[in-house]
Design an enzyme around this catalytic site. Structure first.
Site, PDB file in Angstrom:
ATOM      1  CG  HIS A 152      -2.044  -0.847   0.953  1.00 38.00           C
ATOM      2  ND1 HIS A 152      -3.371  -0.631   0.763  1.00 38.00           N
ATOM      3  CD2 HIS A 152      -2.024  -2.252   1.029  1.00 38.00           C
ATOM      4  CE1 HIS A 152      -4.251  -1.795   0.650  1.00 38.00           C
ATOM      5  NE2 HIS A 152      -3.363  -2.647   0.902  1.00 38.00           N
ATOM      6  CG  ASP A 360       0.421   8.974   0.088  1.00 39.12           C
ATOM      7  OD1 ASP A 360       0.633   7.943   0.493  1.00 39.12           O
ATOM      8  OD2 ASP A 360      -0.420   9.897   0.605  1.00 39.12           O
TER       9      ASP A 360
HETATM   10  O1  F6P Z   1      -0.347   3.888   4.086  1.00 40.38           O
HETATM   11  C1  F6P Z   1       0.058   2.578   4.547  1.00 40.38           C
HETATM   12  C2  F6P Z   1      -1.029   2.259   5.836  1.00 40.38           C
HETATM   13  O2  F6P Z   1      -1.024   0.772   6.178  1.00 40.38           O
HETATM   14  C3  F6P Z   1      -2.433   2.727   5.329  1.00 40.38           C
HETATM   15  O3  F6P Z   1      -3.013   2.023   4.550  1.00 40.38           O
HETATM   16  C4  F6P Z   1      -2.896   3.226   6.851  1.00 40.38           C
HETATM   17  O4  F6P Z   1      -3.735   4.199   6.717  1.00 40.38           O
HETATM   18  C5  F6P Z   1      -1.810   3.773   7.531  1.00 40.38           C
HETATM   19  O5  F6P Z   1      -0.552   3.088   7.100  1.00 40.38           O
HETATM   20  C6  F6P Z   1      -1.866   3.347   9.013  1.00 40.38           C
HETATM   21  O6  F6P Z   1      -0.864   3.296   9.736  1.00 40.38           O
HETATM   22  P1  F6P Z   1      -0.701   2.566  11.303  1.00 40.38           P
HETATM   23  O7  F6P Z   1      -1.296   1.192  11.099  1.00 40.38           O
HETATM   24  O8  F6P Z   1       0.650   2.598  11.417  1.00 40.38           O
HETATM   25  O9  F6P Z   1      -1.303   3.567  12.008  1.00 40.38           O
END
Ligand code: F6P
Length: 480
Positions: A152, A360
């Protein structure tokens, strides 16, 4: 079976609404399936037996982490090594041998827990940078299931990626999947370059490689949103109490909106600088426009994130002090999570969406902003050329987020853009969002995973010359 680090287990009706969680929930809520990952709890002694919770058609299965696991696997390797490298920030990388060991150890433990739930015919779809080695660990346990991986976040060029600790091991780990998916063709190209330069992947055909005796497919799958549903939420969001209060507080000023987790990759610092530059160069807009930046705190136990919390707050305060008036606060900077409906309503009432990450993977805020707009009077999206979404949303004003003067000029242009141009730009993006929905993303990935299974049965594993891929309709995967 879907695997991700964060799992939005329904608790008191609430869910954690990160980009990944929203995308997967949208995809799974109709087809149903099992969703496995971390419970979000840190405990003294973690059991490898997953806790199972039913939520509609989705069965959630989660395990806890110990403090050491959390520190080394999540806060350490995933977020102080993989995250900065994949976002091209080598200056922020922290390398600790114990974090690297912890990352692989926790992946081994997740594989052992998952093994308790797996059936031989399960199709497994693993998500994001926390779990790169998970397929290799499952293979070691003897599982031959079809396993796909989707990243992602961005994948950088090989010169940058090779700064990763355990670089070769990570690349070989990705070789244990049947399909590896990225958001954009650029990420795919970068990854292919890594495989070839390291001599780890032997090209077998377009987007196919042989890695350690296995065949993998590497393809772009741009993630989308549930476009129609979000547009409906935005319409009803206009009646949301917070949206109505915000509207009343705006008077007849225009609204610029930014929504991001507090993360250095989001370019919030450069964005506030751009807004300051806009105020400096366009005094006619003083007291005519308000910029709301909604920024929930994120990963606050990672030092790089803690540092930036202070910096951004100071910068927003400085801008308000410098340009504000007694009856006008130029920037409203809030560290709060705002609910889905209110957010959709706020996007709809905004004249400008400011989405300017330095890098991003995709950025679903950009897509949600477009989906929320009223067709008769749409707002303008200002989008970083370094967001994955820029590959699709070419009706946006594309900007280089490091160039604060150019971003300031884009803000002025957006606020002055005639209706006909706004509509023309918006309609091309809206049409794209109707096709590339989250459902389409899910179907395309699973169909590719099913195709790769069929091809593996049909074709011997020998390097070959590039061939044109079959245009026949892909078989539909029936289970995720
Ligand atoms: O961008 C990658 C990601 O996994 C997103 O999909 C998600 O919104 C974000 O990071 C969440 O990060 P964390 O789980 O560290 O709060």
């Amino acid at each position: 079976m879907v695997v991700s680090n964060r799992v939005p287990v329904p608790k008191d009706g609430s869910t954690k609404a990160g980009g990944l969680a929203i995308a997967l929930e949208g995809a799974l809520k109709e087809s149903g399936g099992l969703w496995f990952g971390w419970s979000g709890n840190i405990v003294g002694d973690a059991s490898d037996k997953p806790e199972v919770v039913q939520g509609g058609k989705i069965t959630f299965a989660v395990v806890d982490l110990t403090q050491q696991d959390y520190d080394e696997y999540y806060a350490g390797f995933a977020n102080r090594a993989l995250w900065p490298v994949c976002h091209y920030r080598l200056d922020l990388v922290q390398l600790e041998r114990s974090d690297t060991d912890g990352y692989f150890r926790v992946n081994r433990a997740f594989a052992a827990s998952l093994a308790r739930l797996l059936q031989p015919d399960d199709i497994i779809w693993i998500h994001d940078y926390h779990f790169i080695p998970l397929a290799a660990e499952l293979r070691k346990l003897g599982f031959n299931n079809r396993i796909g991986f989707f990243l992602h976040i961005p994948w950088p060029p090989s010169d940058v990626a090779s700064a990763l600790p355990a670089y070769e091991r990570l690349l070989r780990g990705l070789g244990a999947y049947d399909v590896v998916g990225f958001h954009t063709p650029l990420d795919v190209e970068n990854f292919q370059q890594c495989l070839v330069r390291e001599g780890i992947g032997q090209p077998m055909g377009p987007n196919e490689y042989q890695v350690d005796g296995r065949r993998i497919r590497v393809e772009p799958f741009p993630v989308g949103i549930d476009t129609q549903a979000f547009a409906r939420t935005a319409v009803s969001g206009e009646k949301n109490a917070l949206v109505r209060r915000t509207k009343a507080s705006m008077g007849d000023r225009d609204l610029i909106i930014g929504v991001d987790r507090l993360d250095y990759s989001k370019g919030i610092k450069q964005r506030i600088e751009s807004f300051s530059c806009f105020l400096k160069s366009s005094p006619a807009f003083h007291n005519r426009v308000t910029y709301i930046q909604i920024t929930p705190k994120s990963r606050s136990d990672v030092p790089e994130y803690k540092r930036m919390q202070h910096e951004i707050a100071e910068q927003a305060g400085w801008t308000n002090g410098n340009f504000g008036e007694v009856d006008w606060t130029p920037i409203r900077y809030v560290n709060q999570t705002v609910g889905h409906a209110a957010l959709a309503g706020l996007y709809r009432m905004s004249q400008v969406g400011l989405v300017t990450p330095l890098r991003d993977g995709m950025n679903l805020v950009a897509k949600e902003f477009v989906a929320a707009q009223p067709p008769e009077d749409p707002g303008v999206l200002i989008l970083s050329r370094f967001a994955g979404a820029a590959h699709e949303l070419n009706g946006a004003l594309l900007v280089n987020p490091y160039d604060t003067e150019a971003c300031a000029a884009a803000i002025t242009r957006a606020l002055q853009m005639p209706l006909a141009e706004r509509q023309e730009r918006w309609i091309t993006m809206w049409e794209r969002l109707q096709t590339n929905t989250v459902g389409a993303w899910c179907r395309q990935f699973l169909s590719c995973l099913a195709d790769s299974a069929a091809e593996a049965e049909e074709e011997p594993l020998e390097p070959k010359r590039a061939r044109v891929r079959s245009r026949s309709p892909r078989r539909q995967a029936t289970r995720a």
